[in-house]
Design an enzyme around this catalytic site. Structure first.
Site, PDB file in Angstrom:
ATOM      1  N   CYS A   1      10.302  -8.776 -14.178  1.00  0.00           N
ATOM      2  CA  CYS A   1      11.346  -9.005 -15.183  1.00  0.00           C
ATOM      3  C   CYS A   1      12.273 -10.137 -14.754  1.00  0.00           C
ATOM      4  O   CYS A   1      13.164  -9.930 -13.924  1.00  0.00           O
ATOM      5  CB  CYS A   1      12.118  -7.702 -15.389  1.00  0.00           C
ATOM      6  SG  CYS A   1      13.536  -7.865 -16.467  1.00  0.00           S
TER       7      CYS A   1
ATOM      8  N   CYS B   1      15.938  -9.644 -15.596  1.00  0.00           N
ATOM      9  CA  CYS B   1      16.646  -8.754 -14.664  1.00  0.00           C
ATOM     10  C   CYS B   1      16.925  -9.443 -13.334  1.00  0.00           C
ATOM     11  O   CYS B   1      18.013  -9.325 -12.778  1.00  0.00           O
ATOM     12  CB  CYS B   1      15.807  -7.517 -14.355  1.00  0.00           C
ATOM     13  SG  CYS B   1      15.077  -6.734 -15.772  1.00  0.00           S
ATOM     14  N   ASP B   2      15.935 -10.124 -12.801  1.00  0.00           N
ATOM     15  CA  ASP B   2      16.000 -10.541 -11.395  1.00  0.00           C
ATOM     16  C   ASP B   2      16.098 -12.051 -11.193  1.00  0.00           C
ATOM     17  O   ASP B   2      16.267 -12.507 -10.056  1.00  0.00           O
ATOM     18  CB  ASP B   2      14.757 -10.013 -10.650  1.00  0.00           C
ATOM     19  CG  ASP B   2      14.698  -8.490 -10.655  1.00  0.00           C
ATOM     20  OD1 ASP B   2      15.780  -7.876 -10.689  1.00  0.00           O
ATOM     21  OD2 ASP B   2      13.593  -7.927 -10.639  1.00  0.00           O
TER      22      ASP B   2
HETATM   23  C1  LIG Z   1      10.900  -3.850 -10.984  1.00  0.00           C
HETATM   24  C2  LIG Z   1      11.775  -3.696 -12.183  1.00  0.00           C
HETATM   25  C3  LIG Z   1      13.046  -4.212 -12.168  1.00  0.00           C
HETATM   26  C4  LIG Z   1      13.892  -4.055 -13.271  1.00  0.00           C
HETATM   27  N1  LIG Z   1      15.158  -4.537 -13.211  1.00  0.00           N
HETATM   28  C5  LIG Z   1      16.000  -4.329 -14.251  1.00  0.00           C
HETATM   29  C6  LIG Z   1      17.355  -4.792 -14.199  1.00  0.00           C
HETATM   30  O1  LIG Z   1      17.770  -5.412 -13.224  1.00  0.00           O
HETATM   31  N2  LIG Z   1      18.147  -4.541 -15.275  1.00  0.00           N
HETATM   32  C7  LIG Z   1      17.712  -3.876 -16.384  1.00  0.00           C
HETATM   33  O2  LIG Z   1      18.498  -3.651 -17.295  1.00  0.00           O
HETATM   34  N3  LIG Z   1      16.427  -3.447 -16.459  1.00  0.00           N
HETATM   35  C8  LIG Z   1      15.570  -3.649 -15.428  1.00  0.00           C
HETATM   36  N4  LIG Z   1      14.279  -3.221 -15.510  1.00  0.00           N
HETATM   37  C9  LIG Z   1      13.824  -2.580 -16.747  1.00  0.00           C
HETATM   38  C10 LIG Z   1      14.319  -1.106 -16.829  1.00  0.00           C
HETATM   39  O3  LIG Z   1      14.121  -0.462 -15.582  1.00  0.00           O
HETATM   40  C11 LIG Z   1      13.580  -0.377 -17.920  1.00  0.00           C
HETATM   41  O4  LIG Z   1      13.677  -1.083 -19.139  1.00  0.00           O
HETATM   42  C12 LIG Z   1      14.165   1.033 -18.128  1.00  0.00           C
HETATM   43  O5  LIG Z   1      14.139   1.754 -16.924  1.00  0.00           O
HETATM   44  C13 LIG Z   1      13.383   1.774 -19.193  1.00  0.00           C
HETATM   45  O6  LIG Z   1      13.855   3.077 -19.269  1.00  0.00           O
HETATM   46  P1  LIG Z   1      12.897   4.275 -19.746  1.00  0.00           P
HETATM   47  O7  LIG Z   1      13.728   5.506 -19.640  1.00  0.00           O
HETATM   48  O8  LIG Z   1      12.269   3.930 -21.019  1.00  0.00           O
HETATM   49  O9  LIG Z   1      11.713   4.316 -18.680  1.00  0.00           O
HETATM   50  P2  LIG Z   1      11.732   4.679 -17.137  1.00  0.00           P
HETATM   51  O10 LIG Z   1      12.979   4.253 -16.471  1.00  0.00           O
HETATM   52  O11 LIG Z   1      10.426   4.149 -16.621  1.00  0.00           O
HETATM   53  O12 LIG Z   1      11.693   6.277 -17.119  1.00  0.00           O
HETATM   54  C14 LIG Z   1      10.582   6.991 -17.552  1.00  0.00           C
HETATM   55  C15 LIG Z   1      10.586   8.353 -16.860  1.00  0.00           C
HETATM   56  O13 LIG Z   1       9.540   9.134 -17.426  1.00  0.00           O
HETATM   57  C16 LIG Z   1       8.935   9.888 -16.392  1.00  0.00           C
HETATM   58  N5  LIG Z   1       7.581  10.254 -16.813  1.00  0.00           N
HETATM   59  C17 LIG Z   1       6.539   9.442 -17.150  1.00  0.00           C
HETATM   60  N6  LIG Z   1       5.458  10.166 -17.495  1.00  0.00           N
HETATM   61  C18 LIG Z   1       5.833  11.462 -17.378  1.00  0.00           C
HETATM   62  C19 LIG Z   1       5.154  12.699 -17.586  1.00  0.00           C
HETATM   63  N7  LIG Z   1       3.870  12.747 -18.019  1.00  0.00           N
HETATM   64  N8  LIG Z   1       5.821  13.849 -17.350  1.00  0.00           N
HETATM   65  C20 LIG Z   1       7.118  13.842 -16.920  1.00  0.00           C
HETATM   66  N9  LIG Z   1       7.802  12.699 -16.708  1.00  0.00           N
HETATM   67  C21 LIG Z   1       7.163  11.531 -16.933  1.00  0.00           C
HETATM   68  C22 LIG Z   1       8.965   8.952 -15.189  1.00  0.00           C
HETATM   69  O14 LIG Z   1       8.910   9.706 -13.994  1.00  0.00           O
HETATM   70  C23 LIG Z   1      10.325   8.248 -15.372  1.00  0.00           C
HETATM   71  O15 LIG Z   1      11.345   8.904 -14.651  1.00  0.00           O
HETATM   72  C24 LIG Z   1      13.423  -3.359 -14.423  1.00  0.00           C
HETATM   73  C25 LIG Z   1      12.114  -2.848 -14.438  1.00  0.00           C
HETATM   74  C26 LIG Z   1      11.299  -3.003 -13.341  1.00  0.00           C
HETATM   75  C27 LIG Z   1       9.902  -2.427 -13.365  1.00  0.00           C
END
Ligand SMILES: Cc1cc2nc3c(=O)[nH]c(=O)nc-3n(C[C@H](O)[C@H](O)[C@H](O)COP(=O)(O)OP(=O)(O)OC[C@H]3O[C@@H](n4cnc5c(N)ncnc54)[C@H](O)[C@@H]3O)c2cc1C
Length: 329
Positions: A149, A152-153
């Site tokens: 990303c 982000c970084d």
């Molecule tokens: C390396 C990296 C760096 C990033 N840096 C930034 C940043 O600096 N700033 C920013 O704003 N965004 C950043 N992002 C993007 C941001 O992290 C995501 O957009 C955000 O976390 C999405 O939120 P989410 O809740 O949809 O998914 P997630 O944060 O991925 O959460 C999904 C959750 O679902 C759970 N899950 C999945 N499948 C199952 C299942 N079958 N049963 C039970 N639980 C399950 C997982 O364990 C996880 O805890 C970054 C992403 C990455 C990969």
């Protein structure tokens, strides 16, 4: 607090008190924020999550752009704070992996590896972390120079050289974004020509900070504690080590995690769930938020906002209102 594992209906379960108002599958940025809102509204809220560090936010090394949290904070720390806030309002978090679901009935059934849970509504917030680590060194140096990303970084790489691996519009847009910070951006393109849309391809080809390596594969990310270089190989076998401080990888894209739905909900061609403006899927009472959706800027603040929107729509659904989305305009 103890969370009861419920019996199946045929085993005498499904008493009114056994049913949650909402089961949130995934306790990342989107799911945990939804839990703040539903628990605060006094809804019996259960969040099922595989683990603190298994999602995109939990595994992110540092976040510096989340409003109200100045400086750098690890993703796991930020997530702990969001979850703690939800727990203080009464949400229950259970570490469990959801395996299958039956969402069609009025009472939704969610099967985890530890038991079965019942809810009147479900929010799917499982994110999009399906990409397997295909390049040696990528997983080891993730968060230490390897990123997915640039938004982000990118700012961490001011005046440094970085590489971007990928050939789609997202990769090229991210490479262009990185030119704001980086001294030089090496775009590693596997095919002999760029596949991005013509306007992007033209812009990237003419950019003075961009070095495009056509027909070149990323073979390995090198470095001890941090990324120091990438090993690339051009068609014909010629290898080269390019010194870079960061590498942004867009080779397969994240794959939304929806396997536990067994096709109950329609997805786009790229596997993303689809929702209406109230974040509701095609099944009433089932909502989806965060990175599991398409047309979505992958940022914590966006995922959190969607969690809040679904939680509010869900409250209206539970109180029998026809219109799930309030008139915000
Ligand atoms: C390396 C990296 C760096 C990033 N840096 C930034 C940043 O600096 N700033 C920013 O704003 N965004 C950043 N992002 C993007 C941001 O992290 C995501 O957009 C955000 O976390 C999405 O939120 P989410 O809740 O949809 O998914 P997630 O944060 O991925 O959460 C999904 C959750 O679902 C759970 N899950 C999945 N499948 C199952 C299942 N079958 N049963 C039970 N639980 C399950 C997982 O364990 C996880 O805890 C970054 C992403 C990455 C990969």
């Amino acid at each position: 607090m103890d969370v009861k594992l419920f019996l199946r209906p045929e085993e005498g379960g499904e008493n009114q008190e056994d049913i949650y108002d909402v089961i949130i599958i995934g306790g990342g940025a989107a799911g945990a924020t939804a839990a703040i809102y539903t628990a605060r509204a006094d809804l019996k809220t259960l969040v099922l999550d595989k683990g603190l560090r298994t999602g995109a936010l939990g595994m992110t090394g540092k976040i510096a752009n989340y409003p109200g949290v100045p400086g750098e904070v690890s993703g796991a720390e930020l997530l702990k704070r969001i979850r703690g806030q939800a727990e203080n309002f009464g949400a229950h978090f259970v570490q469990d992996k959801v395996l299958t679901t039956n969402l069609r009935g009025e009472v939704k059934e969610v099967q985890g590896s530890k038991g079965v849970y019942y809810g009147r509504t479900v929010i799917i917030a499982t994110g999009s972390m399906g990409r397997t680590h295909t390049v040696p060194g990528e997983e080891r140096l993730l968060g230490r120079g390897v990123s997915y990303c640039a938004t982000c970084d990118g700012a961490f790489f001011r005046d440094q050289e970085v590489a971007v691996a990928g050939n789609n519009d997202e990769a090229v847009e991210e490479a262009l974004f990185l030119t704001r910070f980086a001294r030089r951006v090496h775009l590693l393109v596997q095919t002999p020509e760029l596949k991005a849309s013509p306007d992007l391809a033209a812009e990237v080809s003419q950019h003075p900070k961009m070095e495009i390596h056509l027909a070149t594969r990323l073979r390995e990310v090198l470095g001890e504690q941090q990324v120091e270089s990438v090993r690339v190989v051009a068609r014909g076998g010629q290898e080269q080590v390019v010194p870079v401080a960061g590498v942004f990888i867009y080779l397969q894209g994240g794959k939304p995690i929806t396997d536990f739905l067994d096709g109950q909900l329609p997805t786009t061609e790229t596997g993303c769930l689809m929702v209406d403006e109230a974040m509701q899927t095609s099944i009433s009472g089932v909502f989806a938020v965060g990175d599991v959706l398409c047309n979505h800027l992958k940022q914590v603040v966006v995922a959190a906002a969607e969690g809040a929107m679904a939680a509010i729509a869900l409250q209206r659904y539970l109180s029998g209102r026809d219109k799930l989305r309030p008139d915000w305009s």
